[in-house]
Enzyme design. Structure first.
Site, PDB file in Angstrom:
ATOM      1  N   GLU A   1       0.586  -1.200   0.615  1.00  0.00           N
ATOM      2  CA  GLU A   1      -0.289  -0.233  -0.418  1.00  0.00           C
ATOM      3  C   GLU A   1       0.947   1.110   0.270  1.00  0.00           C
ATOM      4  OE1 GLU A   1      -2.781  -0.993   3.239  1.00  0.00           O
ATOM      5  OE2 GLU A   1      -3.930  -2.253   2.675  1.00  0.00           O
TER       6      GLU A   1
ATOM      7  N   GLU B   1      -7.445  -7.094  -1.517  1.00  0.00           N
ATOM      8  CA  GLU B   1      -7.561  -7.584   0.407  1.00  0.00           C
ATOM      9  C   GLU B   1      -8.773  -6.762   0.453  1.00  0.00           C
ATOM     10  OE1 GLU B   1      -5.834  -5.080   2.892  1.00  0.00           O
ATOM     11  OE2 GLU B   1      -3.480  -5.655   3.059  1.00  0.00           O
TER      12      GLU B   1
END
Ligand SMILES: *[C@@H]1O[C@H](CO)[C@@H](O)[C@H](O)[C@H]1NC(C)=O
Ligand SMILES: *[C@@H]1O[C@H](CO)[C@@H](O)[C@H](O)[C@H]1NC(C)=O
Ligand SMILES: *[C@@H]1O[C@H](CO)[C@@H](O)[C@H](O)[C@H]1NC(C)=O
Length: 295
Positions: A180, A249
């Site tokens: 991320e 995710e």
């Protein structure tokens, strides 16, 4: 017993030991395994959050629920609490965890990071890292990059030594570098851009024979696959048409803030989001988390 039956038995023993190497690759539509496009349904289980005795049953429950991949981060500060002193014992026995996944007949995705966020202290960074002179974390800083490379190499070589990559007959079909970073990259300026290129080159240099993913990294350099994290990823597009659409995710819930409301997502909304993701061309999605912990 005649010599023929002895040879027969030896061959039988050898063939049951022989583990088949898989060719994991990708095209613009899907992750491919031995040339076949696959629909992969994953769930996250973080090994340090339960015990080795619990892993077979947790993984088996995930399998009974229809999953074919188990995803985990790797937790640097747990494995290297003091610089160059490693701990892979007990709940930190990563090799055993991956082998347990294999024994249950599932694939694994190994998200090395080694920055992982993961609702984990300091996102998995060891505190000693912070204290090295002239270090700047997660940017184009030689001191930091040497440490990141040292740990990442340690994990890759551990997996390779145990023949755990699918290209060696193991269960690991996908791996991840960084985590991320796209979300925080802006303020790092040019240093951040150089760093992400370096991460991609580092990952590629290991030649592990399975694809690498960079989640939430829209400029992920080839051959890294950029993937989506979030509540709804049906509109996500990878950064070129040679990469498949992946959702690393899917947030099945959210963590509680102290004193705050308890977050809730309905199963119906989750199921709808997943169905729509595959309908719109997805190849891989991961419930984050499928099992948080079982204490
Ligand atoms: C692996 O699979 C890909 C995609 O199907 C294919 O292009 C490639 O040639 C294969 N590699 C090997 C070594 O068979
Ligand atoms: C990691 O660092 C140690 C010294 O602290 C060194 O001996 C080792 O070779 C390094 N590993 C890699 C892969 O650079
Ligand atoms: C995944 O599921 C969570 C709820 O559990 C949802 O809030 C989230 O939006 C989903 N992620 C995406 C990218 O759809």
């Amino acid at each position: 017993m005649n010599s023929f039956s002895i040879i027969f038995l030896v061959c039988l023993a050898l063939s049951s030991l022989a583990i088949k190497a898989l060719n994991v690759s990708y095209d613009g539509r899907a992750i491919t395994i031995d040339g076949k496009r696959r629909v992969l349904i994953a769930g996250s289980i973080h090994y340090p959050r339960s015990t080795p005795e619990m892993w077979p049953s947790l993984i088996n429950k995930a399998k009974q629920g229809g999953l074919n991949v188990i995803e985990t981060y790797v937790f640097w500060n747990a494995h290297e609490p003091l610089r160059r002193q490693y701990d892979f014992s007990g709940n930190l026995d990563l090799v055993r965890f991956i082998k347990t996944i294999q024994n249950e007949g599932l694939y694994a995705m190994l998200r090395i990071g080694p920055y992982v966020c993961a609702e984990w202290n300091y996102g998995g960074f060891p505190v000693w890292l912070h204290n090295i002179p002239n270090i700047e974390l997660r940017t184009n800083n030689e001191v930091y990059k040497d440490e990141m490379k040292n740990f990442t190499t340690k994990i890759v070589e551990l997996m390779r030594h145990e023949k755990l990559f699918a290209s060696q007959g193991g269960p690991i079909i996908l791996s991840q570098i960084e985590n991320e970073y796209g979300n925080v990259m802006g303020p790092y300026g040019e240093g951040g851009q150089e760093y992400i290129k370096w991460c991609a080159q580092l990952a590629d240099s290991y030649q592990i024979g399975v694809p690498w993913v960079m989640c939430q990294q829209n400029d992920a350099p080839d051959p890294m696959i950029n993937s989506c994290n979030g509540y709804y990823c049906d509109e996500f597009k990878p950064n070129n048409d040679k990469k498949p659409k992946m959702w690393t995710e899917n947030w099945t819930g959210w963590f509680n803030n102290w004193g705050g409301p308890v977050p809730h997502r309905t199963a119906e909304d989750l199921a709808f989001a997943v169905a729509r993701f595959y309908q719109y061309g997805g190849t891989f999605q991961n419930y984050y988390m499928v099992i948080i912990n079982a204490f």
